[in-house]
Design an enzyme around this catalytic site. Structure first.
Site, PDB file in Angstrom:
ATOM      1  N   GLU A 172       0.815  -1.218   0.000  1.00  0.00           N
ATOM      2  CA  GLU A 172       0.000   0.000   0.000  1.00  0.00           C
ATOM      3  C   GLU A 172       0.852   1.272   0.000  1.00  0.00           C
ATOM      4  OE1 GLU A 172      -2.930  -0.221   3.112  1.00  0.00           O
ATOM      5  OE2 GLU A 172      -3.425  -2.292   2.581  1.00  0.00           O
ATOM      6  N   SER A 249       3.263 -20.993  -6.802  1.00  0.00           N
ATOM      7  CA  SER A 249       2.954 -22.428  -6.774  1.00  0.00           C
ATOM      8  C   SER A 249       1.860 -22.795  -7.749  1.00  0.00           C
ATOM      9  CB  SER A 249       2.478 -22.876  -5.367  1.00  0.00           C
ATOM     10  OG  SER A 249       3.412 -22.580  -4.381  1.00  0.00           O
ATOM     11  N   ASP A 321      -6.227 -10.313  -0.142  1.00  0.00           N
ATOM     12  CA  ASP A 321      -5.774  -9.253   0.747  1.00  0.00           C
ATOM     13  C   ASP A 321      -6.278  -9.436   2.173  1.00  0.00           C
ATOM     14  OD1 ASP A 321      -4.760  -6.955   1.787  1.00  0.00           O
ATOM     15  OD2 ASP A 321      -5.915  -5.582   0.535  1.00  0.00           O
ATOM     16  N   VAL A 323      -4.223  -8.010   4.751  1.00  0.00           N
ATOM     17  CA  VAL A 323      -3.369  -7.074   5.481  1.00  0.00           C
ATOM     18  C   VAL A 323      -3.655  -5.660   5.004  1.00  0.00           C
ATOM     19  CG1 VAL A 323      -1.001  -6.390   6.026  1.00  0.00           C
ATOM     20  CG2 VAL A 323      -1.553  -8.818   5.688  1.00  0.00           C
ATOM     21  N   ASP A 324      -3.810  -4.729   5.928  1.00  0.00           N
ATOM     22  CA  ASP A 324      -3.958  -3.314   5.599  1.00  0.00           C
ATOM     23  C   ASP A 324      -2.949  -2.492   6.381  1.00  0.00           C
ATOM     24  OD1 ASP A 324      -6.041  -3.491   3.758  1.00  0.00           O
ATOM     25  OD2 ASP A 324      -7.597  -3.338   5.286  1.00  0.00           O
ATOM     26  N   ASP A 501      -3.728  -6.329  -3.353  1.00  0.00           N
ATOM     27  CA  ASP A 501      -3.363  -4.913  -3.427  1.00  0.00           C
ATOM     28  C   ASP A 501      -1.952  -4.702  -3.980  1.00  0.00           C
ATOM     29  OD1 ASP A 501      -1.455  -5.329  -1.379  1.00  0.00           O
ATOM     30  OD2 ASP A 501      -2.783  -4.669   0.197  1.00  0.00           O
TER      31      ASP A 501
END
Length: 793
Positions: A172, A249, A321, A323-324, A501
């Site tokens: 981000e 993978s 996503d 994670v922020d 993201d």
């Protein structure tokens, strides 16, 4: 190492605050002709005692450096060059949280970690008795000694390499920097359209693992929600710092309808990268109600790629996503405070002491907000960036979910565990009755309206997550799809899912998974040999060709240029493979040289002028070269995907600069041919590119040495395939499995420099697309026994 010997050890088992001496019990370790240990014991503790003992025999230095890599203690033994690495590693996890989770475990779960650590330490005790024979040479060369292990160390191997790696990707801040550069060049409206082309928040034309008929959800994206939380002024501190990662993978599964002999087949190729020692080790565990075999990374406490008596499983990175980044506004009067829900809150703070070999200890301040660890802080600008992860604080829940999934007897029990995994990893299932299934793992946050997940959120509480999305909406899953097969190469799991993201990874119409899907559609049914053969085909296939060769054909035909037509004839007759069957160090066909050069030229011609400073992050087409092998395999680069979308007329920004798609393609092909002929000085039909070899790195995937430089190995040609490959044929009358995990199972190098006979006995087997049996049934293990060790603890 130990062959037909008996080691008697007294283990003190710590349960809570009390130490008790257990009654003596036995562990039996049987090794096969490739050195794979099969552990037999009557308790979970005993099984893991044997596992820890055997992995220490095989991979002690690798495990030691994995432990140091995940905990940030590398500088202690390798010096100041690794100080910055250690600092970064220590910001990503909270040791106290992990310790609390370990203390809260039930006894049966604690036995996994305690037994594993005790087994590792038992082998350390053997080394102490005979250091001149048993000390791995790498400890001597790097001049330090192995340390004892704890249950915490065992847990951190998984946490530091799965949660803090594959479950922790986020770009981000880099996205802000890219967007800001585009605004400077094109203004905000133009920049938005261009950024959406490069890093789309949602796409509806990307191929999916689950057919639309089996799973889909309403689009989770609206124009109004895009860019709503983007603020270049607020995030001026952001900069490029995330490593660009490729590969990952693939996995494909065939159900009973797709197989000549019925049952099911699961074939997995996890693309972690290529290393010496191997990223994975093989093991069988038998007893205490557990019966599993296969291989797993870094000595994880569970078998990540394998089977039990009724089901098989595999995995690939899921990319979605979880994670922020939250931008915390610091208090100008006290920068150790941040604004949250109308109040100034103290940042949680701890001081880490980092030992540095040859230098003084270094003190590191580590901060944390309600959203997570502070990964970057600019007190002058009054902002700190916190990484908010759905799995933070429940790392062991994910680890145990993966472990219990391997003990499951059927799909329902397996899926129940898969739902508990918080990290974004695809999970695959096949059973002896011919059922096949899939679950897109991860706990996905319910973001507030107007939160564009590609950019940081405001940390004042107004953009806090509203819990977890439901499994039915957020986690694509299926049992027995209408296609009768499933294929994944890190592509979109199901229709309606938001894109990642990451600026370096997205899901669009051009996706390498279509190669696997088309192969599986090419015939009604497969034998196991035919299913395995797809690995070789996909390893050498050009995954870009299906998208661009038809466009080249149309454009050149329209041009009427004879010279271009000669080149086009070569390209259209090319078999779309890049091999070196004559072993001369060059790819066999002119098509490889022309096409790969064309793709690189096309991307530069289309994007360089429009991207300006950001171009470098989209320039790499993704191909390996003689000078630069890929990190973990070939994938269609985001720049290439953006160009394809533009050529197909689906771009909101005119990166073609007013030219038609055909005009751009013709110009790029002209430039390609001029460059090749001038540089090579050869006729078109004789153009050849030097091959990209495949080095097996002596540093682990985090860049930390795990072997000496003299142990570097290299295969003659890079293959776009798994770090290991396995195939599991599931049928009611028996399970037959194969695998190949180069270089070999046992990485032990003795003090005199001699190597284990299993050090590299899978190296040539792998390059030649061979495989070895994975023994499961007790009679087969006994029939192929090469050594036996009895431990008493």
């Amino acid at each position: 190492m130990t062959i037909n010997n008996k080691v008697v050890l007294l283990a003190t088992i710590m349960l809570g605050a009390c130490a008790t001496i257990s009654e003596q019990a036995q562990v039996r370790i049987v090794r096969d002709d490739y050195g794979t240990p099969h552990i037999y014991a009557d308790s979970v503790y005993g099984l893991y005692y044997g596992y820890g003992y055997s992995i220490a025999q095989d991979r002690l230095f690798q495990m030691e450096m994995a432990r140091r890599s995940t905990q940030g203690t590398v500088a202690e033994v390798l010096g100041a060059d690794f100080l910055e690495y250690d600092k970064n590693a220590r910001t990503l996890f909270d040791p106290a949280s992990i310790q609390r989770q370990l203390v809260a475990l039930e006894d049966k779960d604690r036995d996994v970690f305690a037994g594993y650590a005790a087994g590792l330490n038992a082998w350390l005790a053997e080394i102490d008795k005979s250091p001149g024979r048993l000390t791995p040479r790498q400890f001597i060369d790097f001049n330090f000694s192995p340390q004892e292990w704890s249950d915490y160390d065992v847990a951190m191997i998984f946490i530091g390499t799965m949660n803090n790696r594959y479950g922790d990707f986020n770009t981000e801040l880099e996205n802000v920097a890219i967007m800001t550069a585009l605004i400077d060049q094109h203004g905000e409206t133009g920049a938005r359209h261009l950024f959406d082309l490069l890093n789309p928040r949602f796409t509806d034309n990307a191929p999916t693992t689950i057919p639309r008929e089996d799973w889909s959800r309403p689009a989770h994206d609206t124009l109004a929600s895009r860019f709503s939380n983007f603020s270049p002024a607020l995030f001026a501190h952001s900069e490029f710092n995330t490593p660009v990662t490729t590969g990952f993978s693939n996995c494909y599964i065939l159900g009973k309808e797709k197989l000549v002999e019925g049952g099911s087949i699961l074939i997995n190729g996890p693309q972690f990268g290529w290393f010496n020692p191997s990223y994975v080790n093989s093991v069988g565990m038998h007893g205490a109600g557990i019966d599993v075999v296969g291989n797993t990374p870094f000595g994880y406490p569970m078998v990540m790629f394998g089977h039990n008596s009724t089901i098989s499983w595999g995995s690939t990175w899921g990319a979605s996503d979880i994670v922020d980044i939250f931008a915390e506004q610091l208090n100008p009067q006290d920068p150790n405070q941040y604004r949250y829900k109308g109040k100034n809150i103290e940042l949680a703070h701890r001081v880490e002491t980092i030992k540095v070999r040859g230098s003084d200890d270094v003190q590191l301040d580590v901060y944390r907000s309600v959203h997570g660890p502070i990964i970057s802080m600019d007190k002058d600008a009054g902002v700190a960036y916190a990484k908010h992860r759905t799995w933070d604080g429940g790392e062991l829940d994910t680890l145990l979910a993966w472990l219990y999934a391997t003990w499951a007897p059927d799909f329902d029990a397996w899926k129940a565990e898969a739902e508990k995994s918080a990290i974004n990893v695809n999970m695959y299932f096949a059973d002896v009755d011919g059922n096949i299934g899939y679950f897109h793992g991860g706990q996905f946050p319910e973001r507030v309206a107007g939160h564009d997940n590609r950019f940081p959120a405001i940390g004042d509480g107004s953009m806090d997550w509203n819990g977890r999305q439901s499994v039915e909406l957020a986690n694509p899953h299926v049992l027995n799809p209408v296609s009768h097969f499933l294929a994944n190469w890190n592509n979109k799991p199901g229709h309606g899912v938001l894109n990642p993201d990451f600026f370096f990874y997205n899901w669009t119409a051009a996706d390498r998974v279509e190669y696997l899907q088309q192969e599986l559609l090419s015939q009604d049914q497969f034998t196991d040999e035919e299913a395995w053969a797809i690995i070789e085909k996909s390893s050498y296939a050009d995954i870009y060709a299906r998208y661009f060769l038809p466009l080249i054909d149309v454009a050149v035909s329209e041009s009427g240029n004879a010279h271009l037509q000669n080149a086009n004839d070569l390209l259209q007759s090319w078999n779309r493979f890049s091999r070196d069957d004559d072993a001369d160090g060059y790819y066999d066909e002119a098509g490889t040289a022309i096409f790969r050069t064309f793709i690189t030229t096309l991307v530069e011609r289309v994007l360089r002028d429009d991207l300006g400073e950001a171009y470098a992050y989209f320039a790499d087409a993704g191909y390996p070269t003689a000078d630069k092998p890929t990190g973990a395999g070939t994938n269609i680069g985001p720049g290439v995907k953006a160009v394809f979308e533009a050529l197909e007329g689906r771009a909101g920004f005119d990166v073609l600069n007013g030219e038609s798609a055909n005009e751009v393609i013709v110009a790029a092909l002209r430039e390609t041919l001029a460059d090749l002929v001038e540089r090579k000085g050869q006729p078109l039909t004789e153009l050849r590119l030097p091959v990209a070899q495949r080095p097996f790195s002596t540093s682990n995937f985090l860049g930390i040495p795990q072997a000496t430089e003299g142990e570097l190995m290299s295969a003659p040609l890079e293959q776009n395939r798994g770090t290991e490959n396995n195939m599991i044929v599931m049928q009611r009358d028996g399970i037959v499995a194969w695998e190949v995990a180069p270089p070999g199972q046992n990485a032990f190098v003795a003090p005199d420099g001699s190597r284990s006979r299993h050090y590299a006995d899978q190296f040539d087997l792998y390059h030649q697309f061979g495989r070895k049996r994975v023994w499961f049934y007790a009679t087969d293990v006994e029939s192929n026994k090469q050594s036996e060790t009895i431990l008493t603890y």
